[in-house]
Design an enzyme around this catalytic site. Structure first.
Site, short mmCIF file in Angstrom:
data_model
loop_
_atom_site.label_atom_id
_atom_site.label_comp_id
_atom_site.label_asym_id
_atom_site.label_seq_id
_atom_site.Cartn_x
_atom_site.Cartn_y
_atom_site.Cartn_z
N SER B 217 40.53 91.24 67.69
CA SER B 217 39.98 91.25 66.32
C SER B 217 40.86 91.45 65.28
O SER B 217 41.70 92.39 65.22
CB SER B 217 38.98 92.08 66.11
OG SER B 217 38.36 92.10 64.62
N GLY B 219 39.96 91.42 61.92
CA GLY B 219 39.25 91.66 60.75
C GLY B 219 38.61 90.49 60.08
O GLY B 219 38.15 89.49 61.10
N GLY B 222 38.95 86.82 61.73
CA GLY B 222 38.58 86.30 63.01
C GLY B 222 38.78 87.09 64.26
O GLY B 222 39.54 87.99 64.26
N GLY B 248 34.52 96.53 64.54
CA GLY B 248 34.91 96.13 65.82
C GLY B 248 34.14 96.67 66.94
O GLY B 248 33.98 95.70 67.99
N ASP B 249 33.43 97.63 66.59
CA ASP B 249 32.40 98.25 67.71
C ASP B 249 31.20 97.29 67.90
O ASP B 249 30.61 96.76 68.95
CB ASP B 249 31.77 99.41 67.20
CG ASP B 249 33.10 100.39 67.05
OD1 ASP B 249 33.99 100.25 67.89
OD2 ASP B 249 32.90 101.34 66.13
#
Lengths: 308, 308
Positions: B217, B219, B222, B248-249
């Site tokens: 990822s 942020g 994408g 992210g989780d």
């Protein structure tokens, strides 16, 4: 025994790190976690100065329980009164460069019944005290005249009160006639509604509302007292860097001791300046550096201020 | 049931205020206080997506107990294992302007016996799971090959693992052959020891160490996946502002769901991007904005990346 009152009791958490990166997640070193609130800082200073101290106020929930446990472990007498809400945490972020940023939660909602219960039991606690110290903000739900009520109750049994608060709680408290009002210059400006008055003139104005002595701290610029017996000023003879949070509470502790021991105002003032500066040198609020305290106390002299 | 593992379980505290005045004490509004750690954020997202989820890891002390209570109240199944140390708190300071600053404590010291006990009981928990998600840092005392050991145990009973960690724990974990490694671009650079490799080339390099799929990822730019079946990229079609902690989780949760439901990689990727962006729009880590999620999902398409 000196009784300190912390209506907005807290669990104080201290994070130390080299430098905060704002807008990022920062790893912090193992943290300090102990009972807090301004009255607890006062009590901790009194305890370190060798005085027996009882801590009362309103505490609730797991946060309150954890903080109370630490209080007892640290040698203070826990006389907190349980409320149904959860006590707050306060966070202090200390950077290696000396920047200190605090975050203060509002505190639990206290019901009218809970507050009345506290006030009803207060005279029993005051009964064994030589001085009562009232410190800090009041949590949501506690009436704005809370300190005025407690000052009245202490006065009824002849126990003098030192008050350190701000805003409306201070205004109402002042009218009830505490022996000493101990505040900082910013709180004084706040309550006078103006920062265009000198500290001495402002303290004098506040004193006329029914207080025997008004003591105003201006941080590193020192402390001024305006009393029935005269006005004095004392300032630390050297600049000290560290954590200023709790330094005012250390000064308040010294003023309470001065009241108990009937010291002269110049003596009280020097003691307040020394312990307050020594508190800046200790990393956690409520503690002071003993060697700094002794060193400063030996060098300090209060200067009398002419009538304004 | 999806099993999420949070070895460094936490109590997440969120402070909201208009603007932090650094170097001063800031009054904060009433605060959010709930179970945290990356694995808990994954579990919370899975729960909001309608999946049964069990949360395990290591928890201790009052902080651990308070966080576990919230976990259950929020509808997740608590299978945390008690340790003697005190679980950590994490603090997130959210300013009205969108600046988000986090403070992360190191976590409790875990003994070798406590860690072995956890690992010994792990197969029983894995037994009922369709996927295992391993997330975040390991607390002090837990060996660096902890995730490798858990991946081996899950593999022995045929349950695939999604791993999201960083540093040495990630390196060891990768070697144990998880089904999916989900990390951010910074963690990828960290583990490759260089940020001069493109995300796709870096993911490919990591994949060759024994992982079926590596998902990275970046942020708002994408997410890229590099898998046995091909490589794809997807990015949110609009810029969203809010709290990126936990985004992210949320993506990791979507990847776990994709694995359970055997979705195609382009589908998994779009789902991960949509829920991750929707998580940015929700104030607390672990939650996502449902309407943003649906809106983005309808507009997202994954783009295939040619072999590098």
């Amino acid at each position: 025994m000196i009784l300190t009152v912390t209506l907005n009791f807290a669990l104080d958490i201290t994070y130390e790190l080299d430098r905060v990166e704002w807008g990022r997640t920062n790893a912090v070193r193992p943290v300090g976690r102990r009972a807090g609130g301004k009255g607890v800082n006062v009590a901790r200073t009194l305890h370190q100065l060798g005085h027996a101290v009882t801590v009362t106020g309103l505490a609730g929930g797991t946060t309150g329980a954890v903080a109370r446990e630490e209080l007892t472990t640290s040698g203070m007498t826990d006389a907190m009164v349980e409320v149904s809400g959860e006590s707050r945490s306060t966070l202090v972020v200390v950077e290696a460069g000396g920047e200190v940023t605090g975050f203060s939660e509002p505190g639990p909602e206290v019901s009218g019944l809970e507050w009345d219960g506290f006030a009803d039991d207060f005279p029993d606690l005051v009964d064994g005290a030589s001085v009562v110290v009232l410190s800090g903000s009041v949590p949501p739900g506690v009436p704005v005249d809370a300190y005025a009520r407690l000052i009245g109750l202490a006065g009824a049994v002849g126990v003098p009160v030192v008050l350190d608060s701000h805003g409306d709680a201070l205004v109402h408290g002042v009218a009830a006639g505490p022996a000493v009002v101990a505040i900082n210059a910013e709180e004084l400006s706040g309550v006078l509604g103006s920062d265009e008055v000198s500290v001495v003139a402002g303290a004098e104005r506040l004193r006329r509302h029914g207080v025997s002595a008004v003591v105003v701290s201006s941080g590193p610029d020192g402390i001024v007292c305006v009393t029935e017996e005269g006005s004095w000023r004392a300032a630390p003879p050297e600049r000290l860097s560290g954590n200023p949070i709790g330094a005012g509470d250390a000064a308040t502790a010294a003023l309470a001791v001065g009241l108990v021991e009937g010291r002269s105002w110049p003596e009280r003032l020097c003691d307040a300046v020394a312990v307050s500066a020594a508190a800046v040198c200790a990393p956690l609020a409520g503690s002071f550096d003993d060697s700094v305290y002794r060193r400063l106390l030996a060098r300090l002299e209060a200067e009398e201020i002419g009538a304004s």
